[in-house]
Enzyme design. Structure first.
Site, PDB file in Angstrom:
ATOM      1  N   HIS A 101      84.940  -1.838 -17.338  1.00 53.67           N
ATOM      2  CA  HIS A 101      85.890  -1.454 -18.376  1.00 53.67           C
ATOM      3  C   HIS A 101      87.247  -1.277 -17.702  1.00 53.67           C
ATOM      4  O   HIS A 101      87.319  -0.960 -16.513  1.00 53.67           O
ATOM      5  CB  HIS A 101      85.526  -0.115 -19.021  1.00 53.67           C
ATOM      6  N   ASP A 104      87.627   1.962 -15.890  1.00 52.76           N
ATOM      7  CA  ASP A 104      86.731   2.129 -14.743  1.00 52.76           C
ATOM      8  C   ASP A 104      87.474   1.814 -13.453  1.00 52.76           C
ATOM      9  O   ASP A 104      87.289   2.483 -12.438  1.00 52.76           O
ATOM     10  CB  ASP A 104      85.532   1.174 -14.817  1.00 52.76           C
ATOM     11  N   ASP A 296      72.451  -6.777 -20.940  1.00 55.75           N
ATOM     12  CA  ASP A 296      72.567  -5.559 -20.151  1.00 55.75           C
ATOM     13  C   ASP A 296      71.146  -5.099 -19.858  1.00 55.75           C
ATOM     14  O   ASP A 296      70.455  -4.577 -20.746  1.00 55.75           O
ATOM     15  CB  ASP A 296      73.343  -4.476 -20.903  1.00 55.75           C
ATOM     16  N   ASP A 307      70.570   7.301 -25.191  1.00 56.55           N
ATOM     17  CA  ASP A 307      70.719   6.199 -24.252  1.00 56.55           C
ATOM     18  C   ASP A 307      70.521   6.719 -22.828  1.00 56.55           C
ATOM     19  O   ASP A 307      71.438   7.289 -22.246  1.00 56.55           O
ATOM     20  CB  ASP A 307      72.137   5.637 -24.427  1.00 56.55           C
ATOM     21  N   ASP A 339      73.299  -2.319 -16.568  1.00 59.82           N
ATOM     22  CA  ASP A 339      73.969  -1.187 -17.217  1.00 59.82           C
ATOM     23  C   ASP A 339      73.032   0.006 -17.074  1.00 59.82           C
ATOM     24  O   ASP A 339      72.412   0.453 -18.034  1.00 59.82           O
ATOM     25  CB  ASP A 339      74.237  -1.529 -18.679  1.00 59.82           C
TER      26      ASP A 339
END
Length: 439
Positions: A101, A104, A296, A307, A339
């Site tokens: 991202h 990030d 992912d 999650d 991920d």
């Protein structure tokens, strides 16, 4: 540059009988599977966010990890230090791709100007790192969900100024992705949903996000970006209900706004769990609908409603997933991005390697088993036989629109049809799959 992972040279394939925890036991990048290198089938990527940005905090506790680049200090200098460690990790893990991202890799700053300046600097840093390491960008994306401005969403926000800020982030992240040779660009609507219908105009928000996606597609064509645009489905969390609920929902959205030929899906295993689907189901659905793009790779906990982003470790589940992907021709621009994050109690820096090594071995073994399924051909043969009637003259006339309901009613009466159910042989097929997996 001072090494952070100074006790490791590089993770290498050492065979299934080796007990070295910092070696691959099944992932042999150069092994040929169905005429292609294993590395080219799997196209592994490590993610920036969970690996280098998460500090170990959860809903009930503060950061648990001690990462030098997460200390106080000059934000841009710390981002550069984080990039040093990230690319050392990518090299030593022997992973060909990474994903990020915008925030990030770059400090968000206190203003839009600072955000743009910081991201420009860090894009150049990443370009240098890629050139010197050979590691490539699988995909980039923009984080339009963490900052408080996105409390009510980004593209679905009731304030067009928030919409505009999100557009700026996506515009900038797409350009950075293109500059870095990214092979895809991902759009995950982290807060594109609602908490209550009492203050939500569903039609309005759907029109907003539809227009946002159209603008993304327009920008792709304007700039000549050759990568694939991907939406990542998720049913809920952090919002109560998200508009990109699952693969089927995303396809309906794309059809509504004429985008089904422009955007594909990036499927996360844990998001399938949250939607009440199997990972296998979501992959097969995307392939059937013609919108499969990337994966992912992780796993969730079916007993938990959130999650968990754990590393994949189920060969059984992923063998069936890889079987579907191989049948569809394999990845094109997509790949397997991890991920996933180490657990909060896993505070040793080498736990990052243990998690990824186990995941890569899991997917490699799953690939080998899927290849056996392809080569044997029995599963495909069973399915073909089950639907063989649709290749007959009757089946083809129905599918080609040459028979109406009235025609079929007359046909059934004239031929005195009395069809009988044929066994689906589910148990036989499940036994066959187990033999592929366990021998």
């Amino acid at each position: 540059m001072q090494s952070y992972f100074d006790e490791l040279e590089q993770v290498r394939y050492e065979g299934s009988q080796n007990t070295n925890p910092l070696a691959f036991h099944h992932y042999n990048p150069d092994e040929i599977i169905l005429g292609k290198r294993m590395a080219d089938h799997l196209r592994f990527a490590a993610c920036y966010w969970h690996t280098f940005c998460w500090g170990g905090a959860d809903m009930f506790g503060s950061n648990a990890f001690e990462r030098p680049w997460q200390q106080s200090g000059d934000a841009l200098a710390l981002a550069k230090r984080k990039a040093d460690v990230a690319f050392e990790f990518f090299h030593k893990l022997n992973v060909p791709y990474y994903c990020f991202h915008d925030v990030d890799v770059s400090p968000e700053g206190a203003s839009l100007k600072e955000y743009l300046n910081n991201f420009a600097v860090m894009t150049d840093v990443l370009a240098e790192k890629q050139a010197s390491s050979g590691v490539k960008l699988l995909w980039g994306t923009a984080n339009c969900f963490t900052h408080p401005r996105y409390g009510a969403g980004a593209a679905t926000n009731p304030d067009p100024e928030v919409f505009s800020w999100a557009a700026t982030q996506v515009f900038t992240a797409m350009n950075a992705t293109q500059k870095l040779g990214g092979e895809n660009y991902v759009l995950w609507g982290g807060r594109e949903g609602y908490e209550t219908l009492l203050n939500t105009d569903l039609r309005q928000e759907r029109e907003q996000i539809g227009r946002f996606m159209q603008m993304v597609v327009e920008h792709k064509h304007k700039t000549g970006f050759q990568g694939t645009l991907l939406i990542e489905p998720k049913p809920q969390e952090p919002t109560k209900h998200q508009y990109d609920y699952d693969v089927a929902t995303v396809y309906g959205f794309l059809k509504q706004f004429g985008l089904e030929k422009e955007i594909k899906v990036n499927i996360e295993a844990n998001h399938a769990t949250l939607a009440g689907h199997s990972f296998h189901h979501e992959i097969a659905s995307a392939i059937a609908l013609g919108i499969f793009g990337s994966v992912d790779a992780n796993r969730g906990d079916p007993q938990l409603g959130w999650d968990t982003d754990q590393f994949p470790n189920s060969v059984e589940e992923n063998a069936l997933v890889m079987f579907e992907i191989l049948k569809a021709g394999g990845f094109t621009t997509g790949g397997l991005n991890f991920d996933a994050k180490v657990r909060r109690q896993s505070t040793d820096k080498y736990d990052l390697f243990y998690g990824h090594i186990g995941a890569m071995d899991t997917m490699a073994l799953a690939l080998k088993i899927a290849a056996k399924m392809i080569e044997d051909g029995q599963l495909d043969k069973q399915v073909a036989e089950r639907y063989a009637g649709w290749s007959s003259d009757l089946g083809q006339q129905i599918l080609k629109g040459k028979m109406s309901l009235e025609d079929l009613a007359s046909y059934a009466e004239q031929h005195n049809l009395n069809p009988h159910h044929q066994s689906g042989h589910q148990e036989l097929l499940e036994n066959r799959v187990n033999r592929y997996i366990f021998g």
